[in-house]
Design a protein around this motif. Structure first.
Motif, short mmCIF file in Angstrom:
data_model
loop_
_atom_site.label_atom_id
_atom_site.label_comp_id
_atom_site.label_asym_id
_atom_site.label_seq_id
_atom_site.Cartn_x
_atom_site.Cartn_y
_atom_site.Cartn_z
N SER A 135 12.57 -1.66 -31.41
CA SER A 135 13.75 -1.02 -30.84
C SER A 135 13.46 -0.37 -29.51
O SER A 135 14.37 0.01 -28.80
CB SER A 135 14.31 0.03 -31.80
N ARG B 289 21.30 -4.88 -27.93
CA ARG B 289 22.14 -6.04 -28.21
C ARG B 289 22.52 -6.10 -29.69
O ARG B 289 23.69 -6.23 -30.04
CB ARG B 289 21.43 -7.33 -27.80
N GLY B 290 21.54 -6.02 -30.59
CA GLY B 290 21.84 -6.07 -32.02
C GLY B 290 22.66 -4.87 -32.48
O GLY B 290 23.59 -5.00 -33.27
#
Length: 319
Positions: A302, A39-40
């Motif tokens: 992550s 998403r980021g």
């Protein structure tokens, strides 16, 4: 009975969900297979791609300013003004080059992550290997086809489509037109610029520079339009794919059944919240009810590994 992935009602006449392809009884994310947050990273890709398209458009429109500078040089018979036009165009182009490097790096990383996540998704059967998610962008000739095939598979299995979304061929066609068109236009301009008088002295020689910038504007519109179409379609694809994958991964991270305070933990209503020297839960505290802690991914992590969980009730996730 409902699908663990998309929440649609399943039929005993089929072994898998007719919407997303998940086999009956399988979880949304396969246990033990690592997944990666996107998403980021997807947001960073969208910003970088949008900035790159805007900077290219700005640099491609430089002939409008070049005409003005060339006319000013012709009126004053000043060659320094023409030199200033060349330096100004370099200043217009340099930010675009830097933006391309940043955007290209982020896009390659994003492509690898979303392709890697497919290995953990029930019902996904990609044919393009994870290695091609990176090499496909870098290997000559292969980079004309492979990236589009990788993204097409990622889009199908992430968005539960039986066919490739129309945004994928639109994006890739526009990207190829931009890549080829920009090179062709640049070569033609270089040839035309080489025929100009290097040190103009007369009004006629200065006027050739005015003509050069006037004729350079229209051909540049083709790669500009293609760049904008490719950027907009890719930004939409990245947003949809990233949101769909992240939501699916999030559904595979509920409370661990073996964690203290979970209803399945012995004496969870009386656990004191302390641990003894061996690391086991401490003695119970009478009359104290401790709510079950919710365990999620560590901030900034992550990658995560799907917990070993039995199939649960399904739901829907937004794409």
């Amino acid at each position: 009975m409902h699908c663990q992935t998309c929440g649609d009602a399943t039929s005993p006449a089929f072994d898998e969900c007719q919407r997303c392809g998940t086999r009956h009884g399988q979880p949304a994310v396969l246990p033990g297979v690592p997944t990666y947050a996107v998403r980021g990273l997807g947001l960073a890709v969208r910003v970088a791609v949008g900035a790159t398209a805007a900077l290219f458009t700005l640099s491609a429109l430089f002939p409008l300013l070049g005409v003005h500078l060339a006319r000013s040089a012709a009126e004053q018979l000043d060659r320094d003004v023409l030199l200033g036009a060349v330096l100004a165009e370099v200043l217009f182009t340099l930010p675009f080059v830097l933006a391309v490097l940043v955007a290209a790096t982020l896009v390659v990383i994003w492509t690898w992550r979303v392709r890697r996540n497919l290995d953990a998704f029930s019902g996904a059967a990609p044919t393009q290997s994870t290695a091609w998610a990176i090499a496909g962008w870098l290997v000559p000739f292969a980079n004309v086809v492979v990236p589009a095939r990788v993204v097409a598979e990622v889009a199908r299995y992430s968005l539960w489509r039986r066919r490739t979304p129309w945004l994928v061929p639109l994006w890739w066609t526009a990207w190829l037109v931009f890549s080829i068109g920009e090179r062709v236009v640049a070569q033609l301009e270089e040839q035309r610029y080489g025929r100009l008088t290097e040190w103009p002295r007369s009004e006629a020689e200065f006027a050739t520079y005015v003509t050069f910038y006037q004729e350079a504007f229209v051909p540049r519109l083709v790669p500009v339009i293609a760049c904008l179409v490719a950027a907009i379609s890719f930004v939409v694809l990245v947003r949809r794919i990233s949101a769909a994958q992240q939501d699916r991964i999030a559904r595979a991270r509920p409370v661990f059944p073996g964690w203290p305070g979970h209803p399945g933990w012995p004496g969870h209503h009386a656990w004191s919240g302390q641990f003894d020297q061996s690391g086991r839960p401490g003695p119970p505290t009478a009359g104290v009810a401790v709510p079950a802690p919710v365990v999620g991914p560590a901030p900034g992590a992550s990658a995560a590994t799907s917990p070993q969980l039995p199939p649960g009730a399904g739901g829907t996730i937004g794409a």
